[in-house]
Scaffold this active site. Structure first.
Site, PDB file in Angstrom:
ATOM      1  N   ASP A 104      -7.915  -4.562  -0.683  1.00  0.00           N
ATOM      2  CA  ASP A 104      -8.333  -5.168  -1.952  1.00  0.00           C
ATOM      3  C   ASP A 104      -8.029  -6.658  -2.003  1.00  0.00           C
ATOM      4  O   ASP A 104      -8.641  -7.392  -2.777  1.00  0.00           O
ATOM      5  CB  ASP A 104      -7.640  -4.474  -3.127  1.00  0.00           C
ATOM      6  CG  ASP A 104      -8.071  -3.029  -3.266  1.00  0.00           C
ATOM      7  OD1 ASP A 104      -9.276  -2.772  -3.221  1.00  0.00           O
ATOM      8  OD2 ASP A 104      -7.189  -2.156  -3.399  1.00  0.00           O
ATOM      9  N   HIS A 122       0.846  -1.181   0.000  1.00  0.00           N
ATOM     10  CA  HIS A 122       0.000   0.000   0.000  1.00  0.00           C
ATOM     11  C   HIS A 122       0.882   1.233   0.000  1.00  0.00           C
ATOM     12  O   HIS A 122       1.984   1.220   0.540  1.00  0.00           O
ATOM     13  CB  HIS A 122      -0.928  -0.002   1.224  1.00  0.00           C
ATOM     14  CG  HIS A 122      -2.018   1.020   1.158  1.00  0.00           C
ATOM     15  ND1 HIS A 122      -1.836   2.314   1.578  1.00  0.00           N
ATOM     16  CD2 HIS A 122      -3.303   0.943   0.715  1.00  0.00           C
ATOM     17  CE1 HIS A 122      -2.962   2.991   1.400  1.00  0.00           C
ATOM     18  NE2 HIS A 122      -3.858   2.185   0.887  1.00  0.00           N
TER      19      HIS A 122
END
Length: 453
Positions: free
Chosen positions: A390, A331
């Protein structure tokens, strides 16, 4: 109508060559002029461009001058999202409406406040007469995000006070859009399935007593049936996606466009355009596609060595889309852990058990554990890497039998709450129009008359 820029026409290649030749900027110039590309510094930290009270992301702590990575934390109006989820789950309530209230108004609602707010959203969950027939069902798009954006922009025409940017009016518009997004997305998908794929057309009316998550499943499924666990996990997904700081691309887009003084519909449509991008809202689809390829190429889903070989092939651009990425891992902000993924995983297992897909859950768990080790072994790492939200959300949506066309719109159904809060915050603290600087690096030259060129 003939498209003069059709790919078959040879002159298009000439245009492309000119574009590439005359728009190339030497990468070294970005370093020379100390440009914060992507509004990030050399260490990947976001450049401070504003202040907010809506949400906070924490991925490190400072010990003197030393930055120490820590487990990620996400706060909505100062309240840890993990505590927020834990609270409404423990009381067996749906939480998206409560999270939306918190983001908009800055405080947790009491029971009476929440009941009234839910009724307000239910009241607004009605589209204008014939909107489905005249707008959504005409010229359906294969991309639901385009359908959603077109519907939002068209709602401007149905609003007598569309350009009024007073706070009471913007709040009313925001509440309407928050309430209507599930209808716009699902109805757009139903129209696409009917007119483009030849499937039966199902248009169910939302039920006032149902939560947002329940209504999504009720509207989408032909028989309108769903289990309590399905609805509750979708509700948690909406809460976790509702907001993520003012610096993410779509929320920043909303801030930028709002700062120009434009209307709510234009600002939200711009945010939708940003979220549609595969670098932002479409990542969970890539995760699902990667795992589908993995399941075809890894025979034993519990064999760590075989899984590791496949993951190394991904990094070496030898598997799946040859992009060199393990989707769902890492991320831009979080290092040791993404708190949204940590919350999600606890409930994903329950859904996998209900759906009889524990073998796939085991594969996801193995990849989550092995991928960081392999990435750190293969590449130079400046910070930790872990599963992001995700990684599991696509798997959840797949188990909920949501079509991939709706994965990113589901994200939008959640994030409209955060966008609305940030739009109102921008208006209440209105300053200058947001206008970052770009430095021109082209040499100056004289104009040449056309006959001398």
């Amino acid at each position: 109508m003939t498209n003069v820029f059709s790919e078959e026409k040879p002159e298009v290649l000439d245009y492309i060559e000119k574009l590439e030749k005359n728009n190339h900027i030497d990468p070294e110039l970005f370093d020379k002029y100390k440009v914060n590309r992507g509004l990030r510094d050399l260490n990947g930290n976001g450049v401070l461009t504003g202040l907010t009270e809506i949400s906070e992301i924490m991925s490190f702590i400072m010990d003197g001058d030393q930055r120490i990575n820590c487990d990620g934390q996400l706060y909505y109006r100062g309240i840890n999202v993990q505590d927020l989820v834990k609270g409404f789950v423990k009381e067996k309530r749906f939480g998206f409406e409560e999270a939306t209230y918190l983001l908009l108004f800055g405080e947790l609602p009491n029971k009476q406040d929440l009941d009234i707010f839910v009724k307000v959203l239910s009241h607004y969950r009605t589209l204008p007469t014939s909107f489905v027939r005249d707008i959504i069902m005409k010229a359906p798009s294969r991309d639901m995000m385009n359908t959603l954006a077109r519907s939002v922009l068209t709602l401007y025409s149905y609003d007598d006070r569309a350009s009024d940017t007073s706070i009471p009016n913007v709040l009313r518009q925001s509440l309407e859009l928050i309430a209507l997004f599930p209808l716009l997305a699902v109805y757009g998908y139903q129209a696409y399935c009917h007119y483009e794929l030849g499937q039966s057309l199902y248009i169910h009316s939302p039920q006032p007593e149902l939560s947002t998550a329940e209504n999504i499943l009720y509207l989408l499924r032909p028989d309108s049936k769903y289990t309590e666990l399905e609805a509750r996990i979708l509700d948690i997904a909406l809460v976790l996606h509702a907001e993520h700081g003012g610096g993410n691309n779509s929320t920043f887009t909303c801030h930028v466009v709002t700062s120009s003084g434009t209307d709510t519909y234009s600002a939200i449509a711009a945010a939708l355009g940003s979220l549609k991008g595969p670098k932002h809202g479409g990542a969970n689809i890539k995760v699902c596609e990667m795992f589908e390829d993995m399941k075809k190429n890894v025979n034993d889903w519990n064999d760590e060595e075989e899984i590791s070989i496949y993951l190394r092939k991904l990094l070496h651009k030898e598997a799946f889309d040859k992009a060199g990425l393990i989707y769902g891992m890492g991320h831009a902000i979080y290092s040791k852990s993404d708190p949204r993924a940590e919350v999600f995983k606890k409930f994903v297992r329950n859904l996998a058990e209900e759906k009889g897909r524990m073998d796939e859950f085991a594969l996801y768990s193995n990849v989550e554990r092995l991928a960081p080790l392999i990435i750190s072994d293969e590449r130079k790492m400046y910070k930790g890497v872990s599963a992001n939200v995700d990684f599991y959300s696509g798997f959840v949506y797949h188990m909920l039998e949501l079509p991939t066309e709706l994965y990113t719109p589901i994200f939008a159904i959640a994030r409209i709450s955060g966008w609305s809060a940030h739009r109102i915050e921008e208006l209440l603290n209105a300053g200058k129009i947001i206008r970052p600087a770009y430095r021109n690096v082209h040499e100056r030259r004289e104009y040449i008359p056309i006959n001398e060129r």
